[in-house]
Design an enzyme around this catalytic site. Structure first.
Site, PDB file in Angstrom:
ATOM      1  N   ALA A 290      -5.347  -4.369  -0.275  1.00 33.88           N
ATOM      2  CA  ALA A 290      -5.311  -4.243  -1.733  1.00 33.88           C
ATOM      3  C   ALA A 290      -4.764  -2.880  -2.116  1.00 33.88           C
ATOM      4  CB  ALA A 290      -6.707  -4.426  -2.333  1.00 33.88           C
ATOM      5  N   LYS A 291      -4.070  -2.830  -3.264  1.00 35.41           N
ATOM      6  CA  LYS A 291      -3.530  -1.567  -3.762  1.00 35.41           C
ATOM      7  C   LYS A 291      -4.636  -0.554  -3.991  1.00 35.41           C
ATOM      8  CE  LYS A 291       0.132  -3.905  -6.385  1.00 35.41           C
ATOM      9  NZ  LYS A 291       0.597  -4.220  -7.766  1.00 35.41           N
TER      10      LYS A 291
END
Length: 278
Positions: free
Chosen positions: A250-251
């Site tokens: 995930a970012k």
């Protein structure tokens, strides 16, 4: 019917391997069927989206050899399209203005023991502003009070809906689990749910390939499609890629980006190999 897939990231950061996995899957399916692969930038959120990330997304896909068909659809350039959908729903009495702040919603929900949550984990809206009179709504709007637009789920619900999931067949839909979901925020002209369903229709997407984390949203998307008379694509929700600790890429967790991999000397072929190996 020719296959049309799409990759639709939000330009809120650089692409990581999970994004590339989804894009590669959609590109491979389209090319294998002689169909189209589209690129869409879902940049409706002005607080988080950045032009440099939009440019980087296109650069990374081109580096991987995942070339798209036609022009890139940039959602922020088509706000009138989404306003038209909201107007159509409003004309049928299916949306209402919500003046509640996030803090007020959380406070009201917290005061209710065992308050339910939507499938995305957010507190289920208790319908406070749905109960306002037309005169009170008009007065607050005239006074310049900011508001979001929520779907009146009680009025909008269509029984018997289903969507087609690849490998599973027809899956019954339960959009009521989302309650009166926001279709236009105070700080953004339209929600992800509204924009994605509109654009899939407009661009003729026939197969939506995306991560398993978005599967619950499909119930709501199918309702919006039915309300607007839009065709329903097939869906294929793939497992999420995990890091060595078992946490999803995930970012927000600063997963290694494709740019990082390029800087470390990995070739596009090597990255594609990692993707295809899962």
């Amino acid at each position: 019917m020719p296959v049309t897939t799409r990759f639709a990231p939000s330009p809120t950061g650089y692409l990581h391997l999970g994004h590339a996995f989804s894009a590669c899957d959609a590109w491979t399916r389209a090319r294998g069927a002689g169909g189209r692969f589209l690129l869409r930038l879902e940049d409706i959120d002005p607080a988080r989206c950045r032009p440099e990330f939009a440019a980087a997304i296109q650069d990374d896909l081109a580096w991987l050899g995942l070339h798209w068909d036609g022009a890139v659809r940039v959602q922020s350039e088509h706000l009138a399209d989404y306003h038209a959908v909201l107007d159509a729903l409003a004309a049928r009495g299916l949306v209402y203005p919500c003046f509640c702040t996030r803090a007020e919603v959380l406070r009201e929900v917290s005061a209710s023991a065992g308050a339910p949550h939507a499938p995305d984990g957010s507190p289920l809206y208790p319908g406070t502003c749905r109960r306002l009179s037309a005169a009170e709504r008009a007065g607050r709007i005239a006074a310049g009070e900011r508001f979001a637009l929520r779907l009146d789920m009680q009025a909008a619900l269509i029984p018997g809906l289903w969507y087609e999931e690849e490998g599973e067949g027809q899956v019954p839909c339960h959009p009521e689990a989302f309650g009166d979901v926001v279709l236009a925020r105070k700080d953004a002209p339209a929600s992800y749910h509204l924009c994605v369903t509109h654009d899939d229709m407009l661009q003729g997407v026939t197969l939506v390939i995306r991560g398993e984390d978005l599967r619950p949203a499909t119930h709501l998307h199918r309702l919006l499609q039915a309300l607007m008379g839009w065709p329903a694509p097939r869906y294929a929700h793939h497992p999420l890629l995990l890091d060595a600790t078992g946490r999803r890429l995930a970012k927000r967790d600063k997963a290694m980006t494709l740019r990082d991999m390029r800087a470390r000397g990995l070739s596009a072929e090597a990255v594609i190999g990692l993707i295809r190996a899962g």
